[in-house]
Design a protein around this motif. Structure first.
Motif, PDB file in Angstrom:
ATOM      1  N   PRO A 194     -12.546   7.618  -2.784  1.00 18.00           N
ATOM      2  CA  PRO A 194     -12.495   6.410  -3.622  1.00 18.00           C
ATOM      3  C   PRO A 194     -11.416   5.417  -3.166  1.00 18.00           C
ATOM      4  CG  PRO A 194     -12.769   8.328  -5.015  1.00 18.00           C
ATOM      5  CD  PRO A 194     -12.559   8.846  -3.614  1.00 18.00           C
ATOM      6  N   THR A 195     -10.268   5.931  -2.696  1.00 17.27           N
ATOM      7  CA  THR A 195      -9.207   5.018  -2.237  1.00 17.27           C
ATOM      8  C   THR A 195      -9.649   4.285  -0.971  1.00 17.27           C
ATOM      9  OG1 THR A 195      -7.586   6.555  -3.141  1.00 17.27           O
ATOM     10  CG2 THR A 195      -6.743   4.866  -1.670  1.00 17.27           C
ATOM     11  N   LEU A 196     -10.297   5.015  -0.059  1.00 14.00           N
ATOM     12  CA  LEU A 196     -10.805   4.356   1.156  1.00 14.00           C
ATOM     13  C   LEU A 196     -11.863   3.310   0.792  1.00 14.00           C
ATOM     14  CD1 LEU A 196     -11.216   7.340   3.676  1.00 14.00           C
ATOM     15  CD2 LEU A 196      -9.279   5.795   3.414  1.00 14.00           C
ATOM     16  N   SER A 231       0.865  -1.195   0.000  1.00 14.66           N
ATOM     17  CA  SER A 231       0.000   0.000   0.000  1.00 14.66           C
ATOM     18  C   SER A 231       0.889   1.228   0.000  1.00 14.66           C
ATOM     19  CB  SER A 231      -0.884   0.039   1.249  1.00 14.66           C
ATOM     20  OG  SER A 231      -1.719  -1.069   1.316  1.00 14.66           O
ATOM     21  N   CYS A 232       1.776   1.300  -0.955  1.00 16.30           N
ATOM     22  CA  CYS A 232       2.752   2.404  -0.967  1.00 16.30           C
ATOM     23  C   CYS A 232       2.311   3.548  -1.875  1.00 16.30           C
ATOM     24  CB  CYS A 232       4.117   1.892  -1.404  1.00 16.30           C
ATOM     25  SG  CYS A 232       4.825   0.688  -0.289  1.00 16.30           S
ATOM     26  N   GLY A 233       1.120   3.472  -2.448  1.00 16.06           N
ATOM     27  CA  GLY A 233       0.627   4.559  -3.291  1.00 16.06           C
ATOM     28  C   GLY A 233       1.016   4.378  -4.752  1.00 16.06           C
ATOM     29  N   VAL A 255       2.906   5.930  -6.861  1.00 13.03           N
ATOM     30  CA  VAL A 255       4.294   6.017  -7.331  1.00 13.03           C
ATOM     31  C   VAL A 255       5.128   4.874  -6.757  1.00 13.03           C
ATOM     32  CG1 VAL A 255       6.403   7.418  -7.247  1.00 13.03           C
ATOM     33  CG2 VAL A 255       4.198   8.503  -7.714  1.00 13.03           C
ATOM     34  N   ARG A 256       4.946   4.600  -5.462  1.00 13.48           N
ATOM     35  CA  ARG A 256       5.856   3.658  -4.810  1.00 13.48           C
ATOM     36  C   ARG A 256       5.419   2.190  -4.869  1.00 13.48           C
ATOM     37  NH1 ARG A 256      11.072   5.342  -3.637  1.00 13.48           N
ATOM     38  NH2 ARG A 256      11.024   7.566  -3.219  1.00 13.48           N
ATOM     39  N   SER A 257       4.144   1.898  -4.996  1.00 10.87           N
ATOM     40  CA  SER A 257       3.777   0.474  -5.114  1.00 10.87           C
ATOM     41  C   SER A 257       4.372  -0.143  -6.381  1.00 10.87           C
ATOM     42  CB  SER A 257       2.255   0.280  -5.069  1.00 10.87           C
ATOM     43  OG  SER A 257       1.816   0.343  -3.734  1.00 10.87           O
ATOM     44  N   LEU A 302      -3.015  17.977  -9.130  1.00 13.23           N
ATOM     45  CA  LEU A 302      -3.911  18.092  -7.970  1.00 13.23           C
ATOM     46  C   LEU A 302      -3.590  16.958  -6.979  1.00 13.23           C
ATOM     47  CD1 LEU A 302      -6.232  19.917  -7.063  1.00 13.23           C
ATOM     48  CD2 LEU A 302      -7.785  18.569  -8.425  1.00 13.23           C
ATOM     49  N   PHE A 303      -2.506  16.257  -7.224  1.00 10.84           N
ATOM     50  CA  PHE A 303      -2.009  15.170  -6.355  1.00 10.84           C
ATOM     51  C   PHE A 303      -3.000  14.012  -6.276  1.00 10.84           C
ATOM     52  CE2 PHE A 303      -0.483  19.225  -4.356  1.00 10.84           C
ATOM     53  CZ  PHE A 303       0.786  19.176  -4.891  1.00 10.84           C
ATOM     54  N   HIS A 304      -3.536  13.606  -7.416  1.00  8.04           N
ATOM     55  CA  HIS A 304      -4.496  12.497  -7.444  1.00  8.04           C
ATOM     56  C   HIS A 304      -4.025  11.374  -8.359  1.00  8.04           C
ATOM     57  CE1 HIS A 304      -8.011  15.460  -6.414  1.00  8.04           C
ATOM     58  NE2 HIS A 304      -7.244  15.199  -5.382  1.00  8.04           N
TER      59      HIS A 304
HETATM   60  C1  LIG Z   1      -0.979  17.504  -0.885  1.00  5.95           C
HETATM   61  C2  LIG Z   1      -2.123  16.571  -1.205  1.00  5.95           C
HETATM   62  C3  LIG Z   1      -3.425  17.021  -1.070  1.00  5.95           C
HETATM   63  C4  LIG Z   1      -4.488  16.166  -1.358  1.00  5.95           C
HETATM   64  N1  LIG Z   1      -5.766  16.625  -1.200  1.00  5.95           N
HETATM   65  C5  LIG Z   1      -6.799  15.802  -1.427  1.00  5.95           C
HETATM   66  C6  LIG Z   1      -8.134  16.245  -1.220  1.00  5.95           C
HETATM   67  O1  LIG Z   1      -8.378  17.376  -0.833  1.00  5.95           O
HETATM   68  N2  LIG Z   1      -9.144  15.377  -1.457  1.00  5.95           N
HETATM   69  C7  LIG Z   1      -8.928  14.111  -1.908  1.00  5.95           C
HETATM   70  O2  LIG Z   1      -9.895  13.369  -2.120  1.00  5.95           O
HETATM   71  N3  LIG Z   1      -7.666  13.669  -2.136  1.00  5.95           N
HETATM   72  C8  LIG Z   1      -6.603  14.479  -1.891  1.00  5.95           C
HETATM   73  N4  LIG Z   1      -5.325  14.039  -2.110  1.00  5.95           N
HETATM   74  C9  LIG Z   1      -5.144  12.685  -2.672  1.00  5.95           C
HETATM   75  C10 LIG Z   1      -5.209  11.590  -1.616  1.00  5.95           C
HETATM   76  O3  LIG Z   1      -4.403  11.945  -0.512  1.00  5.95           O
HETATM   77  C11 LIG Z   1      -4.701  10.291  -2.260  1.00  5.95           C
HETATM   78  O4  LIG Z   1      -5.536   9.939  -3.346  1.00  5.95           O
HETATM   79  C12 LIG Z   1      -4.678   9.129  -1.278  1.00  5.95           C
HETATM   80  O5  LIG Z   1      -3.910   9.441  -0.130  1.00  5.95           O
HETATM   81  C13 LIG Z   1      -4.073   7.913  -1.949  1.00  5.95           C
HETATM   82  O6  LIG Z   1      -3.943   6.894  -0.991  1.00  5.95           O
HETATM   83  P1  LIG Z   1      -2.865   5.758  -1.151  1.00  5.95           P
HETATM   84  O7  LIG Z   1      -3.053   4.837   0.000  1.00  5.95           O
HETATM   85  O8  LIG Z   1      -2.906   5.208  -2.521  1.00  5.95           O
HETATM   86  O9  LIG Z   1      -1.436   6.472  -1.036  1.00  5.95           O
HETATM   87  P2  LIG Z   1      -0.811   7.328   0.138  1.00  5.95           P
HETATM   88  O10 LIG Z   1      -1.859   8.013   0.933  1.00  5.95           O
HETATM   89  O11 LIG Z   1       0.264   8.143  -0.505  1.00  5.95           O
HETATM   90  O12 LIG Z   1      -0.151   6.241   1.098  1.00  5.95           O
HETATM   91  C14 LIG Z   1       1.033   5.555   0.770  1.00  5.95           C
HETATM   92  C15 LIG Z   1       1.855   5.412   2.032  1.00  5.95           C
HETATM   93  O13 LIG Z   1       2.941   4.527   1.786  1.00  5.95           O
HETATM   94  C16 LIG Z   1       4.132   5.073   2.311  1.00  5.95           C
HETATM   95  N5  LIG Z   1       5.226   4.536   1.494  1.00  5.95           N
HETATM   96  C17 LIG Z   1       5.536   4.813   0.209  1.00  5.95           C
HETATM   97  N6  LIG Z   1       6.573   4.070  -0.199  1.00  5.95           N
HETATM   98  C18 LIG Z   1       6.924   3.300   0.844  1.00  5.95           C
HETATM   99  C19 LIG Z   1       7.934   2.313   1.027  1.00  5.95           C
HETATM  100  N7  LIG Z   1       8.769   1.965   0.045  1.00  5.95           N
HETATM  101  N8  LIG Z   1       8.025   1.714   2.236  1.00  5.95           N
HETATM  102  C20 LIG Z   1       7.162   2.043   3.253  1.00  5.95           C
HETATM  103  N9  LIG Z   1       6.180   2.971   3.122  1.00  5.95           N
HETATM  104  C21 LIG Z   1       6.073   3.578   1.924  1.00  5.95           C
HETATM  105  C22 LIG Z   1       3.955   6.578   2.182  1.00  5.95           C
HETATM  106  O14 LIG Z   1       4.798   7.257   3.090  1.00  5.95           O
HETATM  107  C23 LIG Z   1       2.470   6.728   2.503  1.00  5.95           C
HETATM  108  O15 LIG Z   1       2.279   6.850   3.889  1.00  5.95           O
HETATM  109  C24 LIG Z   1      -4.237  14.857  -1.818  1.00  5.95           C
HETATM  110  C25 LIG Z   1      -2.917  14.399  -1.950  1.00  5.95           C
HETATM  111  C26 LIG Z   1      -1.874  15.247  -1.631  1.00  5.95           C
HETATM  112  C27 LIG Z   1      -0.448  14.729  -1.766  1.00  5.95           C
END
Ligand SMILES: Cc1cc2nc3c(=O)[nH]c(=O)nc-3n(C[C@H](O)[C@H](O)[C@H](O)COP(=O)(O)OP(=O)(O)OC[C@H]3O[C@@H](n4cnc5c(N)ncnc54)[C@H](O)[C@@H]3O)c2cc1C
Length: 359
Positions: free
Chosen positions: A344-346, A108-110, A112-114, A296-298
């Motif tokens: 949507p991610t949740l 669950s690294c997002g 870019v990182r997954s 927009l960081f999405h």
């Molecule tokens: C500045 C910003 C503002 C945003 N505003 C909004 C908004 O207003 N509304 C909205 O709906 N969405 C918003 N988003 C988007 C939303 O945050 C993301 O869509 C959502 O967090 C994606 O979830 P995820 O679990 O895929 O990734 P992430 O939330 O990025 O979680 C991935 C986690 O993995 C960790 N990680 C990464 N690589 C590694 C590794 N190699 N080892 C261990 N850990 C690692 C990271 O540190 C992070 O904690 C915003 C994003 C950003 C960056």
């Protein structure tokens, strides 16, 4: 929790009046992904934005079967053949540590990182892995492909009255619309207005307005036709991956953003809380968008779910060509939603949990 904007005050009323004057449907109900204009929803409790950490992880921290290791970077998944058996990570001293699993590994690294961790682990396009001398575990050519992101272009105005304060709140009002105005089809751009005292720091204020309040409005491209990629720069896990977002590569994307920005300017310039337009002045709109549009960081899509050749996970979030390995985060979304990506991610994670529990 997704409560509605507390009150947009004068700017909300002004936006509503401007939409109605242009024949655009404004509703006081939340916009559910179909076309329309209205207030935004926000995850805010006591003036603070709330994310997955505070709502899910903090309450779970007391569980005995949960151990959180901080300052640890997952560097690769360990395999026995094609079966995931654990994870290697770099601790804060940069040393490699291995954690074994007796059930399965969940990445669950997002977005870019997954894919980065999968590629470092030997799951990806065989030819590219060979270039970095990474032994192949599974030839999954879609890992890191299909990078999609929302980008937006903003315009700035001088307000005629002091802007209201909404601590922790992101947007005030929004509209989801299509360039052909067909409300039966999914919207292709989103208009947002940010009429509040707290400023968005990633947008530099226009020259001469650095210490003044500015009203900002933006148009967001919801469903880009252009897609980019995440790839390896090196087999060294501490090296950044290469992110090529490939924004605006397709001319249709620029057209949608231009049409969106034109409607944004039309609405905002007729709002009665606006004194004058600051940026853009008499500019070439396409040049302005190309020079100023921002993420927009999405980002989504780099480990997309599906059945085609570029799919990375199946409908159970399992990584193709492997066993005991799932990806559960925004990277599995095959395309962008008509709105922001947090909820949507949740939702995706909640669905994954149901599947893992056998529902
Ligand atoms: C500045 C910003 C503002 C945003 N505003 C909004 C908004 O207003 N509304 C909205 O709906 N969405 C918003 N988003 C988007 C939303 O945050 C993301 O869509 C959502 O967090 C994606 O979830 P995820 O679990 O895929 O990734 P992430 O939330 O990025 O979680 C991935 C986690 O993995 C960790 N990680 C990464 N690589 C590694 C590794 N190699 N080892 C261990 N850990 C690692 C990271 O540190 C992070 O904690 C915003 C994003 C950003 C960056």
């Amino acid at each position: 929790r997704v409560p509605r904007t507390s009150s947009g005050g004068g700017t909300m009323i002004s936006f509503k009046k401007a939409c109605e004057a242009h024949g655009l449907p404004f509703s006081d109900k939340p916009i559910d992904g179909s076309s329309g204009f209205g207030p935004t929803e926000s995850n805010i409790v006591d003036g603070k934005r709330v994310g997955a950490y505070r709502t899910y992880l903090v309450p779970a921290m007391k569980r005995e079967n949960l151990k959180v290791i901080q300052k640890a970077q997952a560097s690769r998944v360990i395999f026995d053949g094609t079966k995931a058996t654990g994870v290697e990570y770099l601790n804060k001293e940069g040393e490699k540590v291995v954690v074994n699993c007796n059930k399965e590994v969940i990445l669950s690294c997002g977005t870019v990182r997954s894919p980065h961790v999968l590629l470092l682990s030997g799951v990806g396009d065989e030819k590219n892995l060979k270039k970095h001398n990474i032994p192949l575990v599974a030839d999954v050519p879609g890992v890191g492909m299909n990078f999609q992101d929302h980008i937006w272009a903003a315009v700035f105005y001088e307000p005629s009255e002091p802007l209201p304060s909404f601590p922790g709140q992101f947007l005030s009002t929004q509209g989801l619309w299509r360039i052909d105005g067909n409300t039966e089809k999914q919207p292709d751009y989103q208009i947002v207005t940010i009429g509040r005292k707290e400023y968005l720091h990633n947008f530099p204020k226009p020259p001469g307005y650095e210490d003044k309040e500015v009203f900002m409005a933006a148009s967001t491209l919801l469903h880009p036709r252009s897609s980019g990629s995440v790839s390896l720069s090196s087999s060294d896990p501490s090296a950044y991956p290469v992110v090529d977002p490939n924004y605006l590569a397709c001319p249709e994307d620029l057209l949608v953003l231009r049409k969106g920005l034109e409607l944004t300017c039309k609405i905002v310039s007729s709002m009665d809380c606006i004194k004058s337009n600051i940026i853009p002045g008499p500019l070439d709109v396409d040049d302005y968008i190309r020079g100023s549009a921002q993420s927009l960081f999405h980002p989504v899509g780099t480990c997309k779910m599906g059945n085609d050749i570029f799919a990375v996970v199946n409908e159970k979030f399992e990584v193709k060509g492997t066993q005991n390995l799932r990806v559960i985060d925004a990277s599995v979304l095959p395309s962008l939603p008509s709105g922001n990506t947090h909820v949507p991610t949740l939702s995706v994670a909640t669905r994954a949990l149901q599947i893992m529990r056998g529902n």
